[in-house]
Write a protein that holds these residues in place. Sequence first.
Motif, PDB file in Angstrom:
ATOM      1  N   ALA A 306       0.852  -1.200   0.000  1.00  0.00           N
ATOM      2  CA  ALA A 306       0.000   0.000   0.000  1.00  0.00           C
ATOM      3  C   ALA A 306       0.880   1.239   0.000  1.00  0.00           C
ATOM      4  O   ALA A 306       1.027   1.929   1.021  1.00  0.00           O
ATOM      5  CB  ALA A 306      -0.906  -0.015   1.227  1.00  0.00           C
ATOM      6  N   PRO A 307       1.504   1.555  -1.155  1.00  0.00           N
ATOM      7  CA  PRO A 307       2.440   2.692  -1.204  1.00  0.00           C
ATOM      8  C   PRO A 307       1.771   4.050  -1.052  1.00  0.00           C
ATOM      9  O   PRO A 307       2.475   5.058  -0.927  1.00  0.00           O
ATOM     10  CB  PRO A 307       3.091   2.541  -2.586  1.00  0.00           C
ATOM     11  N   ALA A 308       0.444   4.103  -1.042  1.00  0.00           N
ATOM     12  CA  ALA A 308      -0.257   5.385  -0.876  1.00  0.00           C
ATOM     13  C   ALA A 308      -0.709   5.592   0.566  1.00  0.00           C
ATOM     14  O   ALA A 308      -1.480   6.512   0.846  1.00  0.00           O
ATOM     15  CB  ALA A 308      -1.468   5.437  -1.811  1.00  0.00           C
ATOM     16  N   ASN A 309      -0.250   4.755   1.483  1.00  0.00           N
ATOM     17  CA  ASN A 309      -0.673   4.846   2.874  1.00  0.00           C
ATOM     18  C   ASN A 309       0.400   5.569   3.694  1.00  0.00           C
ATOM     19  O   ASN A 309       1.438   4.998   4.038  1.00  0.00           O
ATOM     20  CB  ASN A 309      -0.924   3.439   3.432  1.00  0.00           C
ATOM     21  N   ALA A 310       0.134   6.840   4.010  1.00  0.00           N
ATOM     22  CA  ALA A 310       1.116   7.650   4.747  1.00  0.00           C
ATOM     23  C   ALA A 310       1.301   7.167   6.177  1.00  0.00           C
ATOM     24  O   ALA A 310       2.382   7.300   6.750  1.00  0.00           O
ATOM     25  CB  ALA A 310       0.674   9.111   4.755  1.00  0.00           C
ATOM     26  N   GLU A 311       0.265   6.580   6.766  1.00  0.00           N
ATOM     27  CA  GLU A 311       0.353   6.113   8.146  1.00  0.00           C
ATOM     28  C   GLU A 311       1.422   5.033   8.296  1.00  0.00           C
ATOM     29  O   GLU A 311       2.163   5.018   9.287  1.00  0.00           O
ATOM     30  CB  GLU A 311      -1.011   5.586   8.597  1.00  0.00           C
ATOM     31  N   ILE A 312       1.512   4.150   7.299  1.00  0.00           N
ATOM     32  CA  ILE A 312       2.526   3.082   7.361  1.00  0.00           C
ATOM     33  C   ILE A 312       3.921   3.685   7.265  1.00  0.00           C
ATOM     34  O   ILE A 312       4.839   3.302   8.005  1.00  0.00           O
ATOM     35  CB  ILE A 312       2.294   2.047   6.240  1.00  0.00           C
ATOM     36  N   ALA A 313       4.094   4.635   6.347  1.00  0.00           N
ATOM     37  CA  ALA A 313       5.408   5.284   6.203  1.00  0.00           C
ATOM     38  C   ALA A 313       5.809   5.990   7.489  1.00  0.00           C
ATOM     39  O   ALA A 313       6.976   5.948   7.908  1.00  0.00           O
ATOM     40  CB  ALA A 313       5.364   6.270   5.035  1.00  0.00           C
TER      41      ALA A 313
END
Length: 1268
Positions: A306-313
């Motif tokens: 999920a490269p569009a998930n800022a929370e994971i980053a």
Amino acid sequence: MEGFFRKTIHTAEEYLKLYTNDPLLLFFKAYGKLMEGINQEAIRELEQIKDSPNMAICSSLALICSHKQCETVDKESVIELESHVKTIRKTAGESALYYGGLFYWLIGCTDKAKDYIDKALRMSKSSKKNLILKGWLDLSSKDELKRNNAIKYLDSGVQDSVNVFGLMGKVKYFMDKQNFSESLEFVNRIIISHPDFLPALLMKMKVFLALQDWEQAVESALGILQLDERNLNATQVLALVTLVKDANLVKAKEHLQSLLSATATSEPYSQSLQVHIIQPISRLCGDKPEILQLLTRFAESLFAQAPANAEIANEIGYLMALQQDSKKAHRWYSTALNVDPSSLTALAGLIRCELMDGQIHEAESQLEFLREIQQSVGQSAELILLQALLARKKEAGVEVVSPLLKEATEIHFLSLRGLPLGPEYFHLLHPNFIFQVVNLHLSYFQDEPLTAGQPLPFALSHSMMILEPVLKTAPGLLPGASQMAHVKFLAGDCASAQKYVGFCLEIDPTIAEVHLLQAKIYLHEQEYTKCFQALETAVSHKFQVRELPCYHLIKSRALRATKDLAGAIQCLKMVMSLPGVRGTSKNKDAHISNHERVSVFLELAEALRLNGEQHEATLVMQDAIKKFRGTAEEIRVTLANVDLALAKSNLDTALDILRDIAPGQSHYIEARQKMADIYLVHRRDKKLYIACYREIREVLPALQSSLLLGEAYMKIQEPEKAIEVYQECKTRDATLARKMGQAYVKTHQYSQALAHYESAMKLGGQQSLFVDYAELLLRLKQYTKAQDILTRSLQSEDGKRSSAYHLQEKILKRAQVEKPEILPQQTELMASICCDLARLYRQEREFQKAQMFYRTSLAYNNGCDTTLEFAQFYLENGKLDEAEDQCNSVLQKDEIHGHARMVMADIKMKQEKLDDSLTIYNNLMNDYPGSYVYMMGCVLKHRWLGTLHKVPQIFERIERCNHGATTDPGYHYCKGLYCWHVCDVNAALFHLNKARRDTEWGERALELMIRICLNPDNETVGGEVYEVPQKQSCQADCADRRDRMGVTTAQKLVTELKPLSIQGEEMKRRMEKAYLLNNLCLMATKDPKQVETSLSFFTEVASSKKNNAGYLLAMGQALMLLKQTPKARNQLKRLSKVEWSEEQADDLEMAWLLLADVYIKSGKYDLATDQLKRCLKHNKSCSRAYEYLGFICEQEQSYCDALEQYEQAWEYTNEVNPTIGYRLAFNYLKLKRYTRAIDVCHKVLEQHPDFPLIRTEILQRAQAALRP
């Protein structure tokens, strides 16, 4: 609701095998796919059930959501479906509306769901499923009143049935209320009828976790895993318990690997859910690199999906920062910011990385930008912590950093309010955040602990306070225990520090840093052999500690203490060779502070000096002076130079160096102590020795300075002067009391010592005082009494109650499982214990602890009495909104609850809504005409509103409703109170006398009678503004005789007030009141010696009672009587800043009036007017304030204004005060209103025929002016 959508799909598919094509099961299957983002499959599933009557609305709503989530939105289909929903909703049945509401609730649209359910309930008010869903909707609300109301719908929906959905709602409701026994009862009911129902089993596990019943929580989790081997909640709980309770890293890692594996397979499309599952664990594992690496790899795999998930980053950035890899953390936070440019978490993470890399200016500019952004969304704890970190990096002082840390933790702990212990709690508790705060606090402290008597600095007390929740809820987190050990050590509590150190080493004996702390403790306690053993153990577990300066410093100090100077020098020379000690190191890992560097230089110089190598010691000191010139550590180098000068017998140089250290500098006290030692040891000059300590006390007038001076006198064998110093101290504490007792014993004043110990213990002595007292009694061969004293020390109230609380906690945990039938009784007992502890801490002014125990008590039993006591506690501390919330919670249960309405009236008073407060009391009197507590409040409210003329009507109504009222002591007290406030002194004493022997009203009646006897005319005691016209000798004798009679009567009444049979806190309170009134009697004699005696008592007690209006007023009055006006003014000015309260209303009013009198006497009319207006703001019938205002207007020759003020004063004294009558008549005469002047004169002379001068100066002149 927790986001397990793949689990939802699998469960629906399993049941579809039994119930083929069931529309509801098909809907839940489609719903799961919709929430996972598998939109096309969801649409196909939903199309199959769109025409089902019951599923028509919910399937159409789900189809709309599915279409809107598609990359290419079919707008025509959306419009068609929306139109279809509007159409079918008009004719939809109850079930269709129910499922429509259910869908909206599932996706979080509670307001829309409520519309559907309300419509369904209008169709069928008794529909159980609609009532239950309505209850769930209220549970999901952000409105606390709605959440409280949820139980009503759930009860109506469940009734006597075993409706699982409804019972689960009740379990959730009681969990939110932290009533875990009720939650457990309902969840057991579900399990009895549905033993394999996983949600109920999971909820039971959560209840045990919330109760901190670790064993039962683990047992429940293992049972769940037997039914569902990949259950994420159960596996997460096992991992958490292993971390927070067992501190077993191996098992924790195993459970975590199982959790990550199960998460990846059970919920493959829910990356947000997966990151939420690991967040509680990451917040607990800041010191566990193996687990951090495992979590990092897992999070990176999530981001790949999920490269569009800022929370994971952001989570990966956080994990990298914990591993001290600032470059990778910076890269991941930047990635998160690219995905979501508005991510404040990412911005804060970037600032943290810059601070880690030492990029101060960049971090400061970014932080300023982030602060501006957050002004619109509110402060965050992380942002304020970053401000504190930045300030520390810029070498800001503790006065800058400490307030920031306090604010950060206050905001941080707000998010935990009302949250039961569980994964979310640990996520928000965020122990790593708390550990950072404590580390910042400790960075300002040296390694030397406080000595006895030194006040505890805020940094240490705050650190203890914020570490307590971590240690209580996560006892296995060793960083928390080791930090608490460090804090306790610095606070001088080595025994507690050793306890925490032992706990850490028992769980993990390989922590080298804890062994180093243990070595410090042993060094401080002069147990050098154990100190060396601890150092060796530290090295055996972690060889790298030999590269830490603190290791060598501890070792060298121990070697020096054991006279091994050569070994100490060798050790220090070795540390000198470490990178970063002599100069700044390029190696980032060499974190050596200036404090540690200076310590190494000074230790080496001292060791060389003691070893006779003076030249080498001088060279080291010169090197230190160069390296640390201009830094905060320079003063330490300066002090060390003194020791070198003394070693060379250069006393003048040493004294010159010490004299240059000014009072504003750090180590000032240490410098003066060194100077004093030089005068005493080297020059044998006791006068200059004492002069140094006198200077310390003059410059820093604190308790510690007085203790130092007293000790100095004791050292030179002058204990009598030490006693004088101790007696001058205004602050009283156990250390001072103990030293004073020792001084009395030293001077063989045994009777004074015995009396001193007795009085000190009455004010709350510590164990050391009990022991000293017992030793003295043994010396005097009073063995029986010594035994009694030691017994009393073992039975201290606080210790008993704390022990009872911890014991009852264990009993409750066992009762829930082993003997549930006694649970209600034990829960009630626990509530009672918590309430007692809350009261204890309330008396000791410990707001946080009192608040915590009140809340705990209400969690076990939210009875009205405790709730209202909590409301009054909040009211006392100015928390009006919280007090009102507690009152409202009682009034929701019982709208006419008298006590709750009375407390609400008091809240309205505090909010300055006097009319609302009076309305409540009037209503109370209508509802409870026989309650004299409410009547008393009613009289006071009418007085403060200036409507006392309405009170007689209330007395008449009481007499009509209750024919026996006129014989009730409560009635007589209230009547006496009213008569006193309308200046009918004789009637007041008559009624109060009838109440004075009553157990309930007697104390109040006696106190008021005493005060009336001492001041029957309610004059401003000590006031100097009004000069009464000269009395003739017979009149003066009569007045003196009346005053003496009043004092004598008051003193007799005081003896009735002293308690004879009561015990405990009530006895202490009554004795304090009796002592106060007795000294007021002494002051009323106006004999200078008696006034001075009373003043010393008032001063002593006022020093231990912060801003107590009664004692400060008495001090001011006594000082005015002694003609010490400036001192009186200073004391009274303290009360001008005190917030008005009902309990201190009369004392504050008298203090403000006396201060106004002082200002008027000195011509400061503006300041006086401010004080008088403050009186009238809170008491509109304060005749004395109007009188003073009239006097000011007279002095300013504004007779019209003066007349208005005197008319008010005359009205509110019931037209009986002759002095005010004289002033009023005089102003009528001035304004040529002769008839009115004559009327007033006649009224005065009718009651006071011998009142001086009014007949000749006003009456006769007014009559003459009317004659033609």
